[in-house]
Scaffold this active site. Structure first.
Site, PDB file in Angstrom:
ATOM      1  N   GLY A  12       0.823  -1.220   0.000  1.00  0.00           N
ATOM      2  CA  GLY A  12       0.000   0.000   0.000  1.00  0.00           C
ATOM      3  C   GLY A  12       0.851   1.262   0.000  1.00  0.00           C
ATOM      4  O   GLY A  12       0.506   2.259   0.627  1.00  0.00           O
ATOM      5  N   ARG A  15       0.751   5.714  -1.949  1.00  0.00           N
ATOM      6  CA  ARG A  15       0.400   7.047  -1.423  1.00  0.00           C
ATOM      7  C   ARG A  15       0.402   6.998   0.102  1.00  0.00           C
ATOM      8  O   ARG A  15       0.652   5.939   0.698  1.00  0.00           O
ATOM      9  CB  ARG A  15      -0.977   7.481  -1.922  1.00  0.00           C
ATOM     10  N   ASN A  59      -2.185  -7.247  -5.072  1.00  0.00           N
ATOM     11  CA  ASN A  59      -3.377  -7.136  -4.230  1.00  0.00           C
ATOM     12  C   ASN A  59      -3.162  -8.077  -3.050  1.00  0.00           C
ATOM     13  O   ASN A  59      -3.134  -9.304  -3.220  1.00  0.00           O
ATOM     14  CB  ASN A  59      -4.612  -7.542  -5.039  1.00  0.00           C
ATOM     15  N   ASN A  86       1.357  -2.400   5.359  1.00  0.00           N
ATOM     16  CA  ASN A  86       0.726  -1.095   5.542  1.00  0.00           C
ATOM     17  C   ASN A  86      -0.616  -0.957   4.827  1.00  0.00           C
ATOM     18  O   ASN A  86      -1.471  -0.186   5.263  1.00  0.00           O
ATOM     19  CB  ASN A  86       1.708  -0.018   5.037  1.00  0.00           C
ATOM     20  N   SER A 138      -4.044   0.385  14.228  1.00  0.00           N
ATOM     21  CA  SER A 138      -4.700   1.686  14.379  1.00  0.00           C
ATOM     22  C   SER A 138      -5.134   1.796  15.832  1.00  0.00           C
ATOM     23  O   SER A 138      -5.445   0.767  16.465  1.00  0.00           O
ATOM     24  CB  SER A 138      -5.942   1.759  13.485  1.00  0.00           C
ATOM     25  N   TYR A 151     -13.603  -2.211  10.641  1.00  0.00           N
ATOM     26  CA  TYR A 151     -12.211  -1.723  10.653  1.00  0.00           C
ATOM     27  C   TYR A 151     -11.568  -1.984  12.018  1.00  0.00           C
ATOM     28  O   TYR A 151     -10.432  -2.464  12.105  1.00  0.00           O
ATOM     29  CB  TYR A 151     -12.241  -0.231  10.330  1.00  0.00           C
ATOM     30  N   LYS A 155      -8.290  -4.325  12.795  1.00  0.00           N
ATOM     31  CA  LYS A 155      -7.040  -3.795  13.369  1.00  0.00           C
ATOM     32  C   LYS A 155      -6.741  -4.445  14.725  1.00  0.00           C
ATOM     33  O   LYS A 155      -5.568  -4.640  15.075  1.00  0.00           O
ATOM     34  CB  LYS A 155      -7.112  -2.272  13.483  1.00  0.00           C
ATOM     35  N   ILE A 184      -4.029  10.621  10.984  1.00  0.00           N
ATOM     36  CA  ILE A 184      -2.904  11.063  10.160  1.00  0.00           C
ATOM     37  C   ILE A 184      -3.477  11.649   8.870  1.00  0.00           C
ATOM     38  O   ILE A 184      -4.413  11.077   8.294  1.00  0.00           O
ATOM     39  CB  ILE A 184      -1.966   9.867   9.830  1.00  0.00           C
TER      40      ILE A 184
HETATM   41  P1  NAI Z   1      -4.341   5.557   1.969  1.00  0.00           P
HETATM   42  O1  NAI Z   1      -5.733   5.229   1.573  1.00  0.00           O
HETATM   43  O2  NAI Z   1      -3.807   6.908   1.717  1.00  0.00           O
HETATM   44  O3  NAI Z   1      -3.334   4.479   1.325  1.00  0.00           O
HETATM   45  C1  NAI Z   1      -3.594   3.109   1.393  1.00  0.00           C
HETATM   46  C2  NAI Z   1      -2.973   2.425   0.185  1.00  0.00           C
HETATM   47  O4  NAI Z   1      -3.282   1.021   0.274  1.00  0.00           O
HETATM   48  C3  NAI Z   1      -3.526   2.920  -1.158  1.00  0.00           C
HETATM   49  O5  NAI Z   1      -2.473   3.259  -2.022  1.00  0.00           O
HETATM   50  C4  NAI Z   1      -4.339   1.738  -1.682  1.00  0.00           C
HETATM   51  O6  NAI Z   1      -4.321   1.630  -3.098  1.00  0.00           O
HETATM   52  C5  NAI Z   1      -3.610   0.564  -1.023  1.00  0.00           C
HETATM   53  N1  NAI Z   1      -4.454  -0.631  -0.956  1.00  0.00           N
HETATM   54  C6  NAI Z   1      -5.768  -0.709  -0.641  1.00  0.00           C
HETATM   55  N2  NAI Z   1      -6.188  -1.974  -0.749  1.00  0.00           N
HETATM   56  C7  NAI Z   1      -5.126  -2.712  -1.161  1.00  0.00           C
HETATM   57  C8  NAI Z   1      -4.937  -4.081  -1.450  1.00  0.00           C
HETATM   58  N3  NAI Z   1      -5.956  -4.968  -1.392  1.00  0.00           N
HETATM   59  N4  NAI Z   1      -3.714  -4.508  -1.835  1.00  0.00           N
HETATM   60  C9  NAI Z   1      -2.691  -3.630  -1.927  1.00  0.00           C
HETATM   61  N5  NAI Z   1      -2.808  -2.317  -1.671  1.00  0.00           N
HETATM   62  C10 NAI Z   1      -4.011  -1.873  -1.291  1.00  0.00           C
HETATM   63  O7  NAI Z   1      -4.277   5.193   3.530  1.00  0.00           O
HETATM   64  P2  NAI Z   1      -3.241   5.621   4.673  1.00  0.00           P
HETATM   65  O8  NAI Z   1      -3.912   6.621   5.516  1.00  0.00           O
HETATM   66  O9  NAI Z   1      -1.904   5.887   4.113  1.00  0.00           O
HETATM   67  O10 NAI Z   1      -3.239   4.254   5.510  1.00  0.00           O
HETATM   68  C11 NAI Z   1      -2.154   3.334   5.518  1.00  0.00           C
HETATM   69  C12 NAI Z   1      -2.378   2.361   6.655  1.00  0.00           C
HETATM   70  O11 NAI Z   1      -2.403   3.069   7.889  1.00  0.00           O
HETATM   71  C13 NAI Z   1      -3.705   1.593   6.590  1.00  0.00           C
HETATM   72  O12 NAI Z   1      -3.512   0.268   7.020  1.00  0.00           O
HETATM   73  C14 NAI Z   1      -4.586   2.337   7.561  1.00  0.00           C
HETATM   74  O13 NAI Z   1      -5.612   1.528   8.080  1.00  0.00           O
HETATM   75  C15 NAI Z   1      -3.572   2.739   8.615  1.00  0.00           C
HETATM   76  N6  NAI Z   1      -4.002   3.863   9.432  1.00  0.00           N
HETATM   77  C16 NAI Z   1      -4.221   5.101   8.889  1.00  0.00           C
HETATM   78  C17 NAI Z   1      -4.625   6.148   9.700  1.00  0.00           C
HETATM   79  C18 NAI Z   1      -4.875   7.527   9.181  1.00  0.00           C
HETATM   80  O14 NAI Z   1      -5.332   8.373   9.963  1.00  0.00           O
HETATM   81  N7  NAI Z   1      -4.582   7.852   7.924  1.00  0.00           N
HETATM   82  C19 NAI Z   1      -4.846   5.947  11.136  1.00  0.00           C
HETATM   83  C20 NAI Z   1      -4.584   4.613  11.597  1.00  0.00           C
HETATM   84  C21 NAI Z   1      -4.175   3.620  10.760  1.00  0.00           C
END
Ligand code: NAI
Length: 243
Positions: A12, A15, A59, A86, A138, A151, A155, A184
Site C-alpha cells: 500500500g 500514497r 493485491n 501497511n 490503528s 475496521y 485492526k 494522520i
Molecule cells: P491511503 O488510503 O492513503 O493508502 C492506502 C494504500 O493502500 C492505497 O495506495 C491503496 O491503493 C492501497 N491498498 C488498498 N487496498 C489494497 C490491497 N488490497 N492490496 C494492496 N494495496 C491496497 O491510507 P493511509 O492513511 O496511508 O493508511 C495506511 C495504513 O495506515 C492503513 O492500514 C490504515 O488503516 C492505517 N491507518 C491510517 C490512519 C490515518 O489516519 N490515515 C490511522 C490509523 C491507521
C-alpha cells in the site's frame, strides 16, 4: 545510513503513510519495493522516489498473487529484510447498515492480507535468520469507534496477529511490531467532514492530526538494528489521544 544494504517491501505504498515510509527508508539507504493494488499511482510514486525503488503490483487479499509476487521480488532483489504491512482500507457504516460484504471486504484486506503477505515473506526471513516485520494497526483497534466495527475488528486482529508472530518468530531473529496511528493526514482521513475533524482534534492532547512522515520515523526505528530488543509491541502514534 540506518538501513544501508537492506531491502524493504512496503504494501500500500503508492500514497499516504506507505509512500512516506518508502521515502524515508530510501533516504536511509534502503532498496525499497513499493507494492500496491493501484498500478498507476504505484508506478508514479516509484518514479518519483528514483532508482532505489521499484514498483510491483500486488493485491494483498489474493493469495496466489501474493505468493507469486513475493517470489518475483526475491528472485529480482535476492532478499527481503524488512516487511511493512501497511495496505489497508476503511468502509465505514453503522452496524445496523453494515452488510456481511462490508464486513468481509475490510477483514479480507486489512487482516487476511496482512497474514498472506507475512506468510509469504517470513519463509525467506527464517532462512536468512533476520527480519523486521511492521504491521500497520490503528488506535481504533484498541478503543473501537462508531461506524467502524469492521475496521476496528480488523485492526484488533492485526494487533493479536502481531503478538502471535512475535512469539513464533523471536527465536529466528525476526522482530514483529505494530504501529497504531491516531489521525494522520492522508486520503483516508481527507474523506472526513470538517466538523468531524474538529471534534476529533478536541480529543487529541497535541491538538492536531499527525503527518505521514511522523509515522515513517517510527517505522524507521522499528526497521532498524537499533530496535533489536523490541518485539511484540503496539506503539501508538496519535498526539496522545490514547494513553
Ligand atoms: P491511503 O488510503 O492513503 O493508502 C492506502 C494504500 O493502500 C492505497 O495506495 C491503496 O491503493 C492501497 N491498498 C488498498 N487496498 C489494497 C490491497 N488490497 N492490496 C494492496 N494495496 C491496497 O491510507 P493511509 O492513511 O496511508 O493508511 C495506511 C495504513 O495506515 C492503513 O492500514 C490504515 O488503516 C492505517 N491507518 C491510517 C490512519 C490515518 O489516519 N490515515 C490511522 C490509523 C491507521
Amino acid at each position: 545510513m540506518i538501513l544501508g544494504k537492506k531491502v524493504a517491501l512496503i504494501t500500500g505504498a503508492a500514497r499516504g503513510i506507505g509512500a512516506a515510509i518508502a521515502e524515508r527508508f530510501i533516504q536511509e539507504g534502503a532498496q525499497v519495493v513499493i507494492s500496491d493494488v493501484d498500478a498507476d499511482a504505484g508506478t508514479e510514486t516509484a518514479e518519483r522516489l528514483g532508482d532505489s525503488s521499484r514498483f510491483y503490483q500486488m493485491n494483498i487479499a489474493e493469495e496466489e498473487e501474493v505468493n507469486t509476487t513475493v517470489e518475483r521480488i526475491i528472485a529480482d532483489l535476492k532478499k527481503i529484510d524488512v516487511l511493512v504491512n501497511n495496505a489497508g482500507i476503511t468502509n465505514d457504516k453503522l452496524l445496523l447498515r453494515m452488510t456481511s460484504e462490508d464486513w468481509e471486504r475490510v477483514i479480507k484486506i486489512n487482516l487476511t492480507g496482512t497474514f498472506l503477505v507475512t506468510k509469504a515473506v517470513m519463509k525467506h526471513m527464517i532462512k536468512q535468520r533476520y527480519g523486521r516485520i511492521i504491521n500497520m494497526a490503528s488506535i481504533i483497534g484498541l478503543i473501537g469507534n462508531f461506524g467502524q466495527a469492521n475496521y476496528a475488528a480488523s485492526k484488533a486482529g492485526v494487533i493479536a496477529f502481531t503478538k502471535s508472530c512475535a512469539k513464533e518468530l523471536a527465536s529466528r531473529n525476526i522482530t514483529v511490531n505494530a504501529i497504531a496511528p491516531g489521525f494522520i493526514e492522508t486520503s483516508m482521513t481527507q474523506a472526513l467532514s470538517e466538523d468531524i475533524k474538529q471534534n476529533y482534534k478536541k480529543l487529541i492532547p497535541l491538538g492536531r492530526f499527525g503527518q505521514p512522515e511522523d509515522v515513517a520515523l517510527l517505522a524507521l526505528y522499528l526497521a532498524s538494528d537499533q530496535s533489536s530488543y523490541v518485539t511484540g509491541q503496539v506503539i501508538c502514534i496519535d498526539g496522545g489521544m490514547v494513553m
